[in-house]
Enzyme design. Structure first.
Site, PDB file in Angstrom:
ATOM      1  N   ASP A 144      24.362   4.768 -19.588  1.00 35.74           N
ATOM      2  CA  ASP A 144      23.798   6.114 -19.540  1.00 35.74           C
ATOM      3  C   ASP A 144      24.879   7.189 -19.442  1.00 35.74           C
ATOM      4  OD1 ASP A 144      24.530   5.357 -16.950  1.00 35.74           O
ATOM      5  OD2 ASP A 144      22.494   5.385 -16.160  1.00 35.74           O
ATOM      6  N   ASN A 157      15.133   4.640  -5.897  1.00 30.40           N
ATOM      7  CA  ASN A 157      13.713   4.600  -6.272  1.00 30.40           C
ATOM      8  C   ASN A 157      13.411   3.453  -7.232  1.00 30.40           C
ATOM      9  OD1 ASN A 157      14.930   5.491  -8.593  1.00 30.40           O
ATOM     10  ND2 ASN A 157      13.769   7.395  -8.784  1.00 30.40           N
ATOM     11  N   HIS A 165      15.162   2.704  -9.966  1.00 29.09           N
ATOM     12  CA  HIS A 165      15.519   2.909 -11.373  1.00 29.09           C
ATOM     13  C   HIS A 165      16.661   1.987 -11.784  1.00 29.09           C
ATOM     14  CE1 HIS A 165      18.416   6.440 -10.249  1.00 29.09           C
ATOM     15  NE2 HIS A 165      19.178   5.446 -10.641  1.00 29.09           N
ATOM     16  N   GLU A 208      13.662   6.052 -14.999  1.00 31.90           N
ATOM     17  CA  GLU A 208      12.980   6.439 -13.765  1.00 31.90           C
ATOM     18  C   GLU A 208      11.603   5.775 -13.667  1.00 31.90           C
ATOM     19  OE1 GLU A 208      14.622   7.810 -11.546  1.00 31.90           O
ATOM     20  OE2 GLU A 208      15.524   9.731 -12.056  1.00 31.90           O
TER      21      GLU A 208
HETATM   22  C1  GLP Z   1      22.841   6.245 -11.026  1.00 31.68           C
HETATM   23  C2  GLP Z   1      23.089   5.434 -12.293  1.00 31.68           C
HETATM   24  C3  GLP Z   1      22.623   4.022 -12.168  1.00 31.68           C
HETATM   25  C4  GLP Z   1      23.085   3.443 -10.863  1.00 31.68           C
HETATM   26  C5  GLP Z   1      22.474   4.174  -9.712  1.00 31.68           C
HETATM   27  C6  GLP Z   1      22.922   3.673  -8.349  1.00 31.68           C
HETATM   28  O1  GLP Z   1      21.700   7.001 -11.025  1.00 31.68           O
HETATM   29  N1  GLP Z   1      22.508   6.014 -13.452  1.00 31.68           N
HETATM   30  O2  GLP Z   1      23.083   3.268 -13.287  1.00 31.68           O
HETATM   31  O3  GLP Z   1      22.736   2.084 -10.790  1.00 31.68           O
HETATM   32  O4  GLP Z   1      22.816   5.539  -9.814  1.00 31.68           O
HETATM   33  O5  GLP Z   1      24.126   4.253  -8.005  1.00 31.68           O
HETATM   34  P1  GLP Z   1      25.040   3.811  -6.798  1.00 31.68           P
HETATM   35  O6  GLP Z   1      25.644   2.514  -7.231  1.00 31.68           O
HETATM   36  O7  GLP Z   1      26.072   4.876  -6.661  1.00 31.68           O
HETATM   37  O8  GLP Z   1      24.165   3.667  -5.631  1.00 31.68           O
END
Ligand code: GLP
Length: 240
Positions: free
Chosen positions: A66, A134, A136, A141
């Site tokens: 992403d 959440n 995702h 989402e």
């Molecule tokens: C973001 C990314 C995800 C990631 C998530 C968790 O929103 N788009 O790909 O898995 O956050 O992030 P973190 O690893 O910093 O908790």
């Protein structure tokens, strides 16, 4: 779904790195799916070390999940910048083999279609995933179709709030992003999900034990034939 719980972040990251390195050893020309966020940083540290110690990523192709809309490669919070500075610059992977959706494309729909087209030419041998608070995956989402392909998404207030810690203020967090779709993620031959910390415990529980429902996008992973969840004790604390 296979679940592996480790005492701490270092141990889970090391174990995860061995999974990635085994895939590369078996097929040095493989395609890997990479994720951003703080969770995979430990794993990326081990991959950088492995490259210094002689593992080559020269023939590996990379697809990222992403990118924020509106942030270009020079912005320290863009996922392109993140990947370059936290991984790719210290691997011998070829820049032309590293794919990340472009968040500043003038035509975002066309960019999504093009990304899907590039992706369809490859089989992802291993997709690395984090999980949002959440539930995702990538930026898919709650409510996103399990058949989705790369698309533009409006980020949920929860995701914006969670990711605000990387920006000077919450107003600077982009409100939309481009994300690989769930249908595309599910095509990976193997999926490696990483989670750590107490704040992920509910999401991990919903992913592993909850109903398979678009209200927790990660729950779809229960239907994947080869998905490994690697987490620490804190994030697994709601599982028996
Ligand atoms: C973001 C990314 C995800 C990631 C998530 C968790 O929103 N788009 O790909 O898995 O956050 O992030 P973190 O690893 O910093 O908790």
């Amino acid at each position: 779904m296979q679940l592996k719980v480790f005492k701490n972040y270092q141990e889970m990251s090391k174990y995860a790195s061995q999974i990635v390195l085994d895939v590369v050893a078996k097929n040095p020309q493989c395609t890997l799916g990479f994720a951003t966020g703080s969770t995979p940083l430990g794993l990326y540290g081990y991959l950088k070390q492995a490259c210094k110690d002689g593992t080559s990523f020269r023939d590996v192709s990379a697809f990222n999940l992403d990118e924020y809309v509106g942030l270009d490669a020079s912005h320290p919070q863009s996922y392109k910048y993140f990947m370059q500075h936290n991984l790719f610059n210290e691997l011998d992977i070829l820049p032309q083999n590293c794919h990340i959706p472009c968040g500043v494309a003038t035509d975002l729909q066309a960019e999504c279609q093009n990304y899907s087209k590039q992706l369809a030419k490859h089989t992802i041998a291993l997709q690395i995933l984090g999980i949002g608070g959440n539930g995702h995956i990538a930026f898919n989402e709650p409510g996103t179709s399990f058949q989705s392909t790369t698309h533009v998404v409006q980020l949920s207030p929860k995701t914006i709030a969670d990711n605000a810690r990387f920006f000077d203020s919450i107003d600077q967090v982009p409100t939309s992003a481009l994300t690989m779709g769930i249908g595309e993620i599910m095509k990976a031959q193997c999926i490696l999900v990483l989670a750590n910390g107490k704040n992920k415990a509910q999401a991990v529980f919903n992913m592993v034990k909850g109903p398979i429902s678009t209200s927790c996008p990660a729950s779809v992973l229960q239907t994947h034939p080869n998905c490994i969840v690697v987490c620490d004790e804190e994030s697994a604390s709601l599982l028996n």
